[in-house]
Scaffold this motif. Structure first.
Motif, PDB file in Angstrom:
ATOM      1  N   UNK A  96      13.603 -18.079  -8.172  1.00  0.00           N
ATOM      2  CA  UNK A  96      14.793 -18.256  -9.008  1.00  0.00           C
ATOM      3  C   UNK A  96      14.785 -19.603  -9.732  1.00  0.00           C
ATOM      4  N   UNK A  97      14.328 -20.658  -9.035  1.00  0.00           N
ATOM      5  CA  UNK A  97      14.333 -21.965  -9.709  1.00  0.00           C
ATOM      6  C   UNK A  97      13.320 -21.982 -10.852  1.00  0.00           C
ATOM      7  N   UNK A  98      12.241 -21.212 -10.720  1.00  0.00           N
ATOM      8  CA  UNK A  98      11.268 -21.134 -11.811  1.00  0.00           C
ATOM      9  C   UNK A  98      11.794 -20.243 -12.937  1.00  0.00           C
ATOM     10  N   UNK A  99      12.320 -19.102 -12.537  1.00  0.00           N
ATOM     11  CA  UNK A  99      12.799 -18.139 -13.529  1.00  0.00           C
ATOM     12  C   UNK A  99      13.814 -18.770 -14.472  1.00  0.00           C
ATOM     13  N   UNK A 100      14.713 -19.574 -13.905  1.00  0.00           N
ATOM     14  CA  UNK A 100      15.770 -20.180 -14.722  1.00  0.00           C
ATOM     15  C   UNK A 100      15.547 -21.682 -14.940  1.00  0.00           C
ATOM     16  N   UNK A 101      14.388 -22.187 -14.523  1.00  0.00           N
ATOM     17  CA  UNK A 101      14.100 -23.635 -14.629  1.00  0.00           C
ATOM     18  C   UNK A 101      15.293 -24.459 -14.144  1.00  0.00           C
ATOM     19  N   UNK A 102      15.679 -24.196 -12.909  1.00  0.00           N
ATOM     20  CA  UNK A 102      16.848 -24.899 -12.334  1.00  0.00           C
ATOM     21  C   UNK A 102      16.434 -26.320 -11.960  1.00  0.00           C
ATOM     22  N   UNK A 103      17.050 -27.283 -12.624  1.00  0.00           N
ATOM     23  CA  UNK A 103      16.664 -28.676 -12.425  1.00  0.00           C
ATOM     24  C   UNK A 103      17.301 -29.298 -11.182  1.00  0.00           C
ATOM     25  N   UNK A 104      18.413 -28.720 -10.729  1.00  0.00           N
ATOM     26  CA  UNK A 104      19.106 -29.300  -9.569  1.00  0.00           C
ATOM     27  C   UNK A 104      18.186 -29.234  -8.350  1.00  0.00           C
ATOM     28  N   UNK A 121      23.565 -23.042  -3.408  1.00  0.00           N
ATOM     29  CA  UNK A 121      24.648 -22.158  -3.882  1.00  0.00           C
ATOM     30  C   UNK A 121      24.401 -21.646  -5.302  1.00  0.00           C
ATOM     31  N   UNK A 122      23.798 -22.498  -6.136  1.00  0.00           N
ATOM     32  CA  UNK A 122      23.481 -22.102  -7.509  1.00  0.00           C
ATOM     33  C   UNK A 122      22.442 -20.976  -7.509  1.00  0.00           C
ATOM     34  N   UNK A 123      21.430 -21.124  -6.672  1.00  0.00           N
ATOM     35  CA  UNK A 123      20.380 -20.104  -6.568  1.00  0.00           C
ATOM     36  C   UNK A 123      20.993 -18.789  -6.094  1.00  0.00           C
ATOM     37  N   UNK A 124      21.854 -18.899  -5.124  1.00  0.00           N
ATOM     38  CA  UNK A 124      22.513 -17.712  -4.569  1.00  0.00           C
ATOM     39  C   UNK A 124      23.343 -17.005  -5.651  1.00  0.00           C
ATOM     40  N   UNK A 125      24.068 -17.792  -6.444  1.00  0.00           N
ATOM     41  CA  UNK A 125      24.871 -17.206  -7.530  1.00  0.00           C
ATOM     42  C   UNK A 125      23.981 -16.485  -8.534  1.00  0.00           C
ATOM     43  N   UNK A 126      22.825 -17.077  -8.810  1.00  0.00           N
ATOM     44  CA  UNK A 126      21.895 -16.446  -9.766  1.00  0.00           C
ATOM     45  C   UNK A 126      21.398 -15.112  -9.216  1.00  0.00           C
ATOM     46  N   UNK A 127      21.114 -15.083  -7.915  1.00  0.00           N
ATOM     47  CA  UNK A 127      20.644 -13.825  -7.299  1.00  0.00           C
ATOM     48  C   UNK A 127      21.760 -12.781  -7.379  1.00  0.00           C
ATOM     49  N   UNK A 128      22.967 -13.183  -7.032  1.00  0.00           N
ATOM     50  CA  UNK A 128      24.087 -12.229  -7.038  1.00  0.00           C
ATOM     51  C   UNK A 128      24.317 -11.686  -8.456  1.00  0.00           C
ATOM     52  N   UNK A 129      24.138 -12.573  -9.451  1.00  0.00           N
ATOM     53  CA  UNK A 129      24.364 -12.137 -10.834  1.00  0.00           C
ATOM     54  C   UNK A 129      23.309 -11.130 -11.298  1.00  0.00           C
ATOM     55  N   UNK A 165      24.176  -7.976  -1.219  1.00  0.00           N
ATOM     56  CA  UNK A 165      24.170  -9.305  -0.596  1.00  0.00           C
ATOM     57  C   UNK A 165      22.927 -10.063  -1.048  1.00  0.00           C
ATOM     58  N   UNK A 166      23.023 -11.404  -1.041  1.00  0.00           N
ATOM     59  CA  UNK A 166      21.875 -12.236  -1.402  1.00  0.00           C
ATOM     60  C   UNK A 166      21.220 -12.756  -0.131  1.00  0.00           C
ATOM     61  N   UNK A 167      19.892 -12.641  -0.061  1.00  0.00           N
ATOM     62  CA  UNK A 167      19.145 -13.195   1.072  1.00  0.00           C
ATOM     63  C   UNK A 167      18.221 -14.257   0.496  1.00  0.00           C
ATOM     64  N   UNK A 168      18.660 -15.502   0.547  1.00  0.00           N
ATOM     65  CA  UNK A 168      17.915 -16.570  -0.133  1.00  0.00           C
ATOM     66  C   UNK A 168      17.094 -17.375   0.867  1.00  0.00           C
ATOM     67  N   UNK A 169      15.801 -17.160   0.857  1.00  0.00           N
ATOM     68  CA  UNK A 169      14.899 -17.974   1.684  1.00  0.00           C
ATOM     69  C   UNK A 169      14.033 -18.821   0.746  1.00  0.00           C
ATOM     70  N   UNK A 170      13.028 -19.474   1.289  1.00  0.00           N
ATOM     71  CA  UNK A 170      12.190 -20.361   0.485  1.00  0.00           C
ATOM     72  C   UNK A 170      11.489 -19.630  -0.653  1.00  0.00           C
ATOM     73  N   UNK A 171      11.037 -18.401  -0.389  1.00  0.00           N
ATOM     74  CA  UNK A 171      10.366 -17.616  -1.435  1.00  0.00           C
ATOM     75  C   UNK A 171      11.308 -17.335  -2.600  1.00  0.00           C
ATOM     76  N   UNK A 172      12.514 -16.934  -2.247  1.00  0.00           N
ATOM     77  CA  UNK A 172      13.492 -16.564  -3.279  1.00  0.00           C
ATOM     78  C   UNK A 172      13.927 -17.809  -4.058  1.00  0.00           C
TER      79      UNK A 172
END
Ligand code: SF4
Length: 354
Positions: free
Chosen positions: A147-155, A162-170, A136-143
């Motif tokens: 993830x947004x830095x790791x993948x340079x998520x511009x959104x 939901x995009x961040x969550x998908x990245x964690x699950x992947x 399971x993905x537990x996405x809080x502010x830290x996560x």
């Protein structure tokens, strides 16, 4: 650039995991009750602030059954100082539901957990992963930050969640999903910090897109807060027959830090007045004042619906609150909005009050 691998994060976690009172020792099975209680407490404050409360809480209520069977005043008292009481009420209600509906065992799936009082998407993911090793993905502010830095998520967040969550699950590893969830939390809390992230110590420094571009600190992208989004809440003006008013002190940090106030609900854009009785400091017949109070803070306007009530002279104050004689109200650090609330309740302040 290589793709980030869960194995690198887990290897880092095995060397640098934080020692936390609710965390099971490496290789031992965590107690779902302890994980759940810690996650609920951490929703509103920091690890450092939660630790002493958590230890006392666990000594007093060592199992979900002990918590479910405790009188609500005792639970509120153990919670006093941690913040909004509605969360403590939900915590108690959840413990009762686990005992009554699940034989004292927490459900293991995210869906089962989400059906319990006070458990949202994040807490369900965290408990499923950490306590039951579910993928399971537990996405809080830290996560989100990692993830947004790791993948340079511009959104922008919160839309990008939901995009961040998908990245964690992947990224989830085939084994140890619970450790992976905790490792991500630890990385965000200790290395990938909001300012000056310690990228040199990060197990994902090679694959991190933002680090390669030198833009780490610009992530996550955040939607501009809608200025002026009005928040609502309920304020409870409770007087005792001997002429004293129920007050509490706001947390030292944050808006109106350390100021005195009558008990209120949370202030939220989606606050529903129907449930206001749940937020009252005592179960009474409350009377709604004719006028609501409006106040404009720098970042948002607030509308408080005022409720009044009276109790007999001998009534003790609920945990974390106090009765102040009306004649001494001038010595209390009441904020402007509270002065308005008291006026709406028909209380006049002594001349020395601000
Ligand atoms: S390399 Fe830096 S920015 Fe990237 S995930 Fe690690 S700590 Fe965060």
């Amino acid at each position: 650039m290589t793709a980030p691998a869960a194995a690198d994060l887990l290897a880092w976690y095995d060397r640098h995991r934080r020692s936390l009172p609710w965390r099971a020792a490496a290789g031992t099975r965590p107690d779902p009750y302890r994980i759940w209680a810690s996650e609920i407490m951490l929703q509103q404050t920091t690890v450092a602030a939660v630790k002493p409360y958590y230890e006392r809480f666990m000594t007093r209520f060592p199992s979900v059954k002990a918590l479910a069977e405790a009188p609500s005043e005792e639970v509120m008292q153990a919670w006093a100082g941690l913040g909004y009481y509605s969360r403590a009420r939900n915590l108690h209600a959840c413990a009762k539901a686990v005992v009554a509906e699940h034989g004292g065992r927490f459900p293991e799936s995210e869906e089962g957990l989400r059906a319990l009082p006070g458990i949202g998407a994040y807490t369900a993911g965290a408990v499923a992963a950490i306590a039951f090793d579910k993928p399971a993905a537990a996405v809080d502010g830290n996560v989100e930050r990692v993830m947004t830095r790791l993948f340079a998520i511009e959104a922008e967040l919160p839309g990008a969640r939901p995009l961040v969550r998908d990245r964690v699950l992947a990224l989830l590893p085939p084994t140890r999903p619970g450790d992976f969830a905790q490792a991500l939390m630890d990385l965000g809390a200790t290395i990938c910090t909001p300012r000056n992230p310690a990228c040199g110590l990060c197990p994902w420094r090679e694959p991190c897109v933002a680090r390669a571009e030198g833009t780490q600190e610009t992530f996550p992208r955040k939607a501009k807060k809608k200025a002026g989004l009005i928040r609502y809440g309920a304020a409870f003006v409770l007087t005792r027959a001997d002429g004293a008013l129920l007050l509490r002190t706001r947390p030292a940090k944050g808006l109106l830090g350390g100021m005195a106030e009558v008990p209120t609900s949370e202030w939220r854009a989606d606050y529903e007045l129907d449930g206001a009785a749940q937020d009252a400091p005592l179960p009474l017949r409350w009377t709604q004042a004719a006028q609501a109070v409006r106040h404009v803070f720098t970042h948002f306007p607030l509308e408080l619906t005022v409720f009044t009530g009276t109790v007999p002279a001998a009534t003790p104050a609920p945990a974390g609150m106090r009765f102040t004689p009306l004649a001494q109200l001038g010595q209390e650090p009441l904020s402007g909005v509270m002065v308005k609330v008291l006026a709406a309740a028909g209380l006049k302040l002594p001349p020395s009050a601000p």
